[in-house]
Design an enzyme around this catalytic site. Structure first.
Site, PDB file in Angstrom:
ATOM      1  N   GLU A 157      41.869-105.921  -4.239  1.00  0.00           N
ATOM      2  CA  GLU A 157      41.454-105.828  -2.825  1.00  0.00           C
ATOM      3  C   GLU A 157      41.924-106.993  -1.970  1.00  0.00           C
ATOM      4  OE1 GLU A 157      37.218-105.248  -2.848  1.00  0.00           O
ATOM      5  OE2 GLU A 157      37.378-103.304  -3.839  1.00  0.00           O
ATOM      6  N   ASN A 198      45.109-103.731  -7.698  1.00  0.00           N
ATOM      7  CA  ASN A 198      44.113-102.665  -7.523  1.00  0.00           C
ATOM      8  C   ASN A 198      43.511-102.740  -6.124  1.00  0.00           C
ATOM      9  OD1 ASN A 198      42.511-100.623  -9.021  1.00  0.00           O
ATOM     10  ND2 ASN A 198      40.774-101.996  -8.655  1.00  0.00           N
ATOM     11  N   HIS A 235      37.940 -94.269  -4.031  1.00  0.00           N
ATOM     12  CA  HIS A 235      36.542 -94.064  -3.625  1.00  0.00           C
ATOM     13  C   HIS A 235      36.586 -93.159  -2.405  1.00  0.00           C
ATOM     14  CE1 HIS A 235      34.766 -96.993  -6.271  1.00  0.00           C
ATOM     15  NE2 HIS A 235      35.599 -97.929  -5.868  1.00  0.00           N
ATOM     16  N   GLU A 264      38.812 -96.021  -9.885  1.00  0.00           N
ATOM     17  CA  GLU A 264      37.364 -96.115  -9.637  1.00  0.00           C
ATOM     18  C   GLU A 264      36.852 -94.864  -8.939  1.00  0.00           C
ATOM     19  OE1 GLU A 264      36.429 -99.771  -7.605  1.00  0.00           O
ATOM     20  OE2 GLU A 264      37.790-100.940  -8.856  1.00  0.00           O
ATOM     21  N   ASP A 266      35.223 -91.881  -7.256  1.00  0.00           N
ATOM     22  CA  ASP A 266      33.962 -91.187  -6.974  1.00  0.00           C
ATOM     23  C   ASP A 266      34.124 -90.516  -5.610  1.00  0.00           C
ATOM     24  OD1 ASP A 266      33.730 -93.566  -5.413  1.00  0.00           O
ATOM     25  OD2 ASP A 266      32.059 -94.344  -6.589  1.00  0.00           O
TER      26      ASP A 266
HETATM   27  C1  XIL Z   1      30.952-102.377  -7.741  1.00  0.00           C
HETATM   28  C2  XIL Z   1      29.993-102.101  -8.865  1.00  0.00           C
HETATM   29  O1  XIL Z   1      30.044-100.726  -9.162  1.00  0.00           O
HETATM   30  C3  XIL Z   1      28.605-102.458  -8.473  1.00  0.00           C
HETATM   31  O2  XIL Z   1      27.718-102.381  -9.577  1.00  0.00           O
HETATM   32  C4  XIL Z   1      28.544-103.849  -7.903  1.00  0.00           C
HETATM   33  O3  XIL Z   1      27.284-104.002  -7.358  1.00  0.00           O
HETATM   34  C5  XIL Z   1      29.575-104.034  -6.813  1.00  0.00           C
HETATM   35  O4  XIL Z   1      30.836-103.709  -7.303  1.00  0.00           O
HETATM   36  N1  XIL Z   1      35.632-102.063  -5.854  1.00  0.00           N
HETATM   37  C6  XIL Z   1      35.737-102.606  -7.099  1.00  0.00           C
HETATM   38  C7  XIL Z   1      34.571-102.526  -8.021  1.00  0.00           C
HETATM   39  O5  XIL Z   1      36.808-103.065  -7.497  1.00  0.00           O
HETATM   40  O6  XIL Z   1      34.516-103.634  -8.858  1.00  0.00           O
HETATM   41  C8  XIL Z   1      33.287-102.377  -7.274  1.00  0.00           C
HETATM   42  O7  XIL Z   1      32.253-102.191  -8.225  1.00  0.00           O
HETATM   43  C9  XIL Z   1      33.373-101.229  -6.304  1.00  0.00           C
HETATM   44  C10 XIL Z   1      34.441-101.488  -5.288  1.00  0.00           C
END
Ligand code: XIL
Length: 494
Positions: A157, A198, A235, A264, A266
């Site tokens: 990020e 990432n 996401h 990641e 969802d």
């Molecule tokens: C999130 C986790 O799922 C949570 O448990 C934590 O509170 C915050 O981080 N981008 C990422 C992940 O790279 O590491 C993050 O994970 C979500 C956003």
């Protein structure tokens, strides 16, 4: 007229044909996500939270369905190096050991980030000192997991939505070169891990942030900076649906000579169309090596209020699960030899198919590997055990609460605990009262409990000691409705 015997033979023959037909149908589809993805040489992963490994409903689904795991928080900088030079791998190792004991591989996540970093990192100042802190961290963590993790998210990020660099401590103190320095350090520390960049909101090809990341990867490839993969977090929130250009984005990154992965995933309310399309997009790109969903059941999700995962809170597969499984089963096999055997695929994959990359192309292209700029073993600033606090005197503290990330109805925070006295703390406790519309989800580097609107955060066994004038940090995730007011914190210490 057929004789009775002839009819029996015919009936047996038909039944046999029917059986063969049914068997063909049954064996033509793998019955778990991991096995289905493995048919085309890909993996299907999930984020795993060490705090849930005692929940057998959780681990049963996770072991059955997935053949790749990403530690949800356990390998982030605040978890692995809460105090400079003191590395803590207990939670990361818990996830690693659980996964590997089930034949599941682990993706490292993440070494350099703006969020979930310990306060010593945010307090770094000056270019050389910040670079040293970053390199020590990469070296310390990668040494522990050397040759054990197939992928590492080296930098996470680092871009703003407009395609410029995010102004975090690394960018502000080191400047543009910090990302390539992180990758060079990582390559020198563990030559076996594939090194990934990432990010989120890089799914849409025409989006400025996607272009910013693409141009960086292209530049790295041109100049021989070691980078092997790009992770697209995927996401998909209420506001950002899967763009129609997603497959184009994956192909364009892959064409630079890197693996791509959905890291990641969802999707708000587990929209079936979006889950189907993102799966198909990965399957259509030979260098898309796998898909990881960000949690097992909806109740495990960091966005649990949006029910964005493939299993409901009771562990039942949702419609999106079936859609993803079907899409994976429809994937063309990369080789003409069928992967499937004659007997039906078992549902539980105690020893999953080894994960292979989809493409026969070597991971790294011809560009020369540059000489690493640092050596592999840094001098730790402090040694392993925290100094016991001096006896006598009264410890005192204060705490500040900062909202790091906020989205839809969730947020994450960084809380800094300051020792305001001269006596080292033996324990510390931070408390606050929320407005009534915030609900704690999970935490790192503190044990947090909520009772009504009252929240209590207590130190962990490894960060109880804060030297006089020093500080430590913890963080948590919570959900909210309406407005998300920052509460006033109280801090007490012994
Ligand atoms: C999130 C986790 O799922 C949570 O448990 C934590 O509170 C915050 O981080 N981008 C990422 C992940 O790279 O590491 C993050 O994970 C979500 C956003």
């Amino acid at each position: 007229m057929l004789s009775i015997r002839a009819r029996r033979i015919l009936a047996a023959g038909l039944a046999g044909l029917l059986l063969v037909g049914m068997m063909t149908t049954a064996v033509s589809a793998a019955s778990t996500l991991g096995a289905a993805a493995a048919q085309s040489g890909r993996y299907f992963g999930t984020a795993i939270n060490s705090g849930k490994l005692g929940d057998s409903a959780y681990t049963t689904i996770a072991a059955r369905e997935f053949n790749m795991v990403t530690p949800e928080n356990e390998m982030k900088p605040d978890a692995t190096e809460p105090t400079r030079g003191t590395f803590t791998f207990s939670a990361g190792d818990q996830v690693y050991n659980w996964a590997t004991s089930h034949g599941i591989k682990v993706r490292g996540h993440t070494l350099v980030w703006h969020s979930q970093i310990p306060s010593w990192m945010t307090s770094l100042s000056g270019s050389a000192a910040t670079l040293a802190g970053m390199q020590e961290h990469i070296n310390g963590v990668m040494a522990h997991y050397k040759s054990k993790l197939p992928y590492w998210d080296v930098v996470n990020e680092a871009f703003n939505e407009d395609g410029t660099r995010r102004a975090d401590v690394w960018q502000n103190n080191i400047g543009n070169s910090y990302i390539e320095q992180a990758f060079q350090t990582a390559r020198a520390a563990d030559g076996a891990a594939k090194l990934c960049y990432n990010d989120y909101n890089i799914e849409n090809w025409s989006y400025a942030k996607t272009q910013g990341v693409y141009n960086m990867v292209k530049d790295f490839k041109t100049r021989g900076i070691p980078i092997d993969c790009v992770g697209l977090q995927t996401h998909m929130t209420g506001g950002s649906s899967l763009p129609s250009s997603f497959q184009t984005t994956l192909s364009n990154f892959a064409a630079l000579g890197v693996d791509v992965a959905l890291t990641e995933t969802d999707v708000t309310n587990a929209d079936v169309t979006q889950y189907t399309n993102l799966t198909k997009a990965c399957l259509a790109v030979s260098r898309c090596v796998g898909i990881t969903v960000w949690g097992v059941r909806d109740s495990d999700s960091w966005r649990s209020g949006e029910s964005p995962l493939l299993f409901d809170g009771s562990g039942n597969p949702k419609a999106a699960y079936t859609a993803v499984l079907n899409a994976l089963n429809g994937a063309p096999s990369p080789t003409p030899t069928p992967v499937r055997t004659a007997s039906p695929t078992p549902i539980v994959t105690a020893s999953p198919t080894p994960i292979v990359t989809a493409s026969p192309t070597p991971i790294r292209t011809g560009a020369p590997t540059p000489t690493p700029i640092v050596t592999a073993s840094p001098t730790p600033v402090r040694t392993g055990t925290p100094t016991p606090p001096p006896s006598g005197g009264t410890a005192s503290c204060s705490a500040t609460y900062h909202i790091d990330n906020q989205w839809g109805n969730g947020f994450t925070t960084a809380v800094t605990v300051n020792n305001t006295g001269t006596v080292a703390t033996k324990t510390w406790t931070v408390t606050w009262t929320w407005g009534g519309n915030q609900t704690f989800v999970n935490s790192w580097n503190a044990a947090v409990t909520q009772s009504g609107t009252a929240v209590t955060a207590k130190n962990m066994a490894y960060n109880n000691v804060i030297a006089g004038g020093g500080n430590t940090a913890f963080g948590f995730q919570a959900s909210f409705t309406g407005t998300n007011a920052t509460p006033t914190l109280s801090c007490s210490a012994t």
